[in-house]
Design an enzyme around this catalytic site. Sequence first.
Site, PDB file in Angstrom:
ATOM      1  N   ASP B 227       0.799  -1.248   0.193  1.00  0.00           N
ATOM      2  CA  ASP B 227      -0.168   0.117   0.017  1.00  0.00           C
ATOM      3  C   ASP B 227       0.854   1.328   0.031  1.00  0.00           C
ATOM      4  O   ASP B 227       1.660   1.449   0.917  1.00  0.00           O
ATOM      5  CB  ASP B 227      -0.865   0.035   1.132  1.00  0.00           C
ATOM      6  CG  ASP B 227      -1.858   1.194   1.317  1.00  0.00           C
ATOM      7  OD1 ASP B 227      -1.633   2.321   0.565  1.00  0.00           O
ATOM      8  OD2 ASP B 227      -2.637   1.074   2.190  1.00  0.00           O
ATOM      9  N   LYS B 253      -4.066  12.018  -3.420  1.00  0.00           N
ATOM     10  CA  LYS B 253      -2.885  12.200  -2.415  1.00  0.00           C
ATOM     11  C   LYS B 253      -1.771  12.761  -3.013  1.00  0.00           C
ATOM     12  O   LYS B 253      -0.786  12.995  -2.289  1.00  0.00           O
ATOM     13  CB  LYS B 253      -2.797  10.987  -1.652  1.00  0.00           C
ATOM     14  CG  LYS B 253      -3.999  10.514  -0.823  1.00  0.00           C
ATOM     15  CD  LYS B 253      -3.643   9.365  -0.012  1.00  0.00           C
ATOM     16  CE  LYS B 253      -4.829   8.724   0.793  1.00  0.00           C
ATOM     17  NZ  LYS B 253      -5.591   9.091   1.862  1.00  0.00           N
ATOM     18  N   CYS B 393      -9.310   6.051   9.595  1.00  0.00           N
ATOM     19  CA  CYS B 393      -9.668   4.729   9.076  1.00  0.00           C
ATOM     20  C   CYS B 393      -8.496   3.539   9.675  1.00  0.00           C
ATOM     21  O   CYS B 393      -8.021   2.615   8.636  1.00  0.00           O
ATOM     22  CB  CYS B 393      -9.440   4.858   7.298  1.00  0.00           C
ATOM     23  SG  CYS B 393     -10.567   5.798   7.001  1.00  0.00           S
TER      24      CYS B 393
HETATM   25  C1  LIG Z   1      -2.122   4.213   3.925  1.00  0.00           C
HETATM   26  C2  LIG Z   1      -3.554   4.319   3.252  1.00  0.00           C
HETATM   27  N1  LIG Z   1      -3.980   3.278   2.406  1.00  0.00           N
HETATM   28  C3  LIG Z   1      -5.209   3.365   1.637  1.00  0.00           C
HETATM   29  C4  LIG Z   1      -5.795   4.683   1.766  1.00  0.00           C
HETATM   30  C5  LIG Z   1      -6.997   4.613   1.046  1.00  0.00           C
HETATM   31  O1  LIG Z   1      -7.002   5.482  -0.220  1.00  0.00           O
HETATM   32  P1  LIG Z   1      -8.352   5.949  -0.905  1.00  0.00           P
HETATM   33  O2  LIG Z   1      -9.364   6.347  -0.238  1.00  0.00           O
HETATM   34  O3  LIG Z   1      -7.924   7.067  -2.030  1.00  0.00           O
HETATM   35  O4  LIG Z   1      -8.844   4.822  -1.837  1.00  0.00           O
HETATM   36  C6  LIG Z   1      -5.415   5.731   2.488  1.00  0.00           C
HETATM   37  C7  LIG Z   1      -5.961   7.210   2.318  1.00  0.00           C
HETATM   38  O5  LIG Z   1      -6.910   7.328   3.056  1.00  0.00           O
HETATM   39  C8  LIG Z   1      -4.161   5.605   3.014  1.00  0.00           C
HETATM   40  O6  LIG Z   1      -3.699   6.643   3.850  1.00  0.00           O
END
Ligand SMILES: Cc1ncc(COP(=O)(O)O)c(C=O)c1O
Lengths: 168, 438
Positions: B227, B253, B393
Site C-alpha cells: 500500500d 493524495k 481509518c
Molecule cells: C495508507 C492508506 N491506504 C489506503 C488509503 C485509501 O485511499 P483511497 O481512499 O484514496 O482509496 C489511504 C487514504 O486514506 C491511506 O492513507
Amino acid sequence: MTSTALQQLYQQIILDHAKSRHGASAGELPPLPIVPASAVPAFNELRLAESHQVNTTCGDDVTVRVGVRGAGDDAVIEEFAWRGDGCSISMASASVLHDTVRGVSVGQARAMLDTYREMLRSRGTIEPDEEILGDAAAFSGVSRYPARVKCAMLAWVAFEAAVMPVAG
Amino acid sequence: MTLSAPSSTRATARPLTDEEVARIRNDFPILETRVNGHPLNYLDSGATSQNPVSVMEAEQEFYEQRNAAVHRGAHTLAFGATETFEAARATVAAFIGARTDEVVWTSNATEAINLVAYSLSNASLGLGGEAAKRFRLGAGDEIVVTEMEHHANLIPWQQLALRTGATLRFIPVQDDGTLDLAAAGTVIGARTRLLAFTHASNVVGTINPVAELVALARTVGALVLLDACQSVPHLPVDVAALDVDFAVFSGHKMLGPTGIGVLYGKTELLAGLPPFLTGGSMITTVDMHTAEFLAPPQRFEAGTQRISQAIALAAAVDYLTETGMERIMAREAELGNRLLVGLGDIPGVRVLGPGLGVERIGLASFDLVGVHAHDVGQYLDEAGIAVRVGHHCAQPLHRRLGVTASTRASTYLYTTTDEVDQFLATLREVAPFFGVRS
Ligand SMILES: Cc1ncc(COP(=O)(O)O)c(C=O)c1O
C-alpha cells in the site's frame, strides 16, 4: 486567540459538564436483568431499557439506561444511568440530559427532545427556549456547527431509543 | 538482511527551501483561501492533497480540445484522446519505476486493492484456468497483513478470507508504533500466500522496512502487495527495486484529482490474473456464452475509463518530478521533525508512534490528554487550521496504541514552517481553553 465563536460553542456549562459527567458510570453498566419476552409487566413495575449509539464519523459512543414506571406520556423516568466515551459536546450533553430528564414524565421528556432537536437543526436561527430546556439550552451554539450536531444528539438519541419502546 | 540502500542517498538531498516553498504555493490557488477569518493552514494532505494549476489546466484542456472515448473510436479525436491517455500511463509508470503495461487505472487505492482481492477470489473459483492456478486460495492458506493498516488494506482481505476459507493473520505493532519484525518472522510462514502491508503509515508516519518484509515473503513464496498511498506522494518509490508484486496508490493524495488510482502489478502476474470487473473495452472476441480477454492492463479496465483524471494525474506527476521527490522527502523530514519537537514541548501531548530519529514522512498524530480529538480539531479549525481528527481509518492501530481517536497534522511540499509553527502555537492554547491542566 480564543474567539467568541468558540466560546459560544463551548459554553462554560458544557465544559463543566464534560468534566464532571453527572450520572456517568465509570465502567460498563451492569447487565440488564433478563425478562422473558412473554412476561407481562405488573402495573407500576419499574421497567428498565437501554440503547447504545455510536457516532460513526468519530467513534464516540454512549449507552443510556432508563428505568420507567407507568405507561404512556404519564410514565415517569425514575432512573437514568449512562456510560460513554467521546468529545466534550457528546459527554456534556449526556451529563445535562441526565440532570434534565431524571424524574420527569415521558411526555415532558418528549417535548424537551423535540425542542432540543429543533434548536440544534436550526443552524443558529432559533433562540433556545430555556423555559423548556433548562441547561440543555447551552447547546444552542452547536447549531452553527452542523458537523457537531450529531455529537450533541448522541445521548438524546440513545435516550429516545431506550424510552420509547417501554413507555409505549 | 540489510536495510534498503536508498535511505542513505535520500538523506543527502537538499530540502526544498522556504523560498522555493513560497514559489510553489503560488501554483496552488486554494492556499489563498481564508477560513473563519484566518488564512487557511492546510495540514490535512495525508487525507487529500491540493491541486496545482497545471493539474486543473490539464483536465480542462482535455475537455476543451481532446474529449473522446479512448480505445473505442476510430475518429481523429478518439485517436488523440487515446494517445494522451496512454501517454499519461507511461508518465505514471516511469515515475514509480514500472513498465507502462504494468500500470492499471482504478478509481483509487481502495478499488485497486479490491481488484486484486476479487481477482484472487475469481482465481480461487477456478476462473482464469491453468495460468491462474497459482493464485488459488482456500482453507489452510494464510493472508498476512499488519496491525497498522488503513481499513482499505484490511477489510478487502478479511472479505477475501471469508470468501475463500483462507485465514487472515497479522504482524503486530509494538508499543512504539513500529512493526514487530521478530513476530513477522513467525507470522509469515509456509502457509502464507499473500503479504499486504503499508509502505508508510498514515497514522504514525513511519516508513516500514520493505526489503526485510519482502525477503520474508520470498522465502515462503508469498505474493506481496504494497500500500503505497502515503509513500508515492512523499518519497521516491521504485517498485521494481522494492521487488513487490503489486503496489497501489491514489491520485488525490499526490496533487492529482479524485477518481483516479493506480494498481501496479508485475507483468507476469497480471498476465495470469483473471479480471475483476468485466464488460466493454477489456475483451477481444465475444459470443453469447464466452469472451476472450485483452492482455493487461486493458483486461482490468472494463468500461469507459477515467480519462481526464488519468491525464491530470500525469500532470501532477510532472509537477512532482520537476520539484524533485528527493527534495520533497528531505523537506518533509524537516517539517516532520519540527512537528515532533514542537509537539514534544506541549504539556499533555502524547505523539503516537516513534519519536525523533526514525525515518518518516511529514506527519504526526497525537493525543492531547484530557481533550477529545474532535474538540482539538474544532479549536484549530476556528483558527483556520485544517487537521484530521478521529481514527484515520485505522481503528485497530488506534486500539493497539490505547486511544480511540487522535489528531493528525500532515504536511506536503506547499507547507511552510510558519504554518507548522502557527499550528503548534494554537495547539498550546487548547488544553487551557478546555480547563485541562497537565
Ligand atoms: C495508507 C492508506 N491506504 C489506503 C488509503 C485509501 O485511499 P483511497 O481512499 O484514496 O482509496 C489511504 C487514504 O486514506 C491511506 O492513507
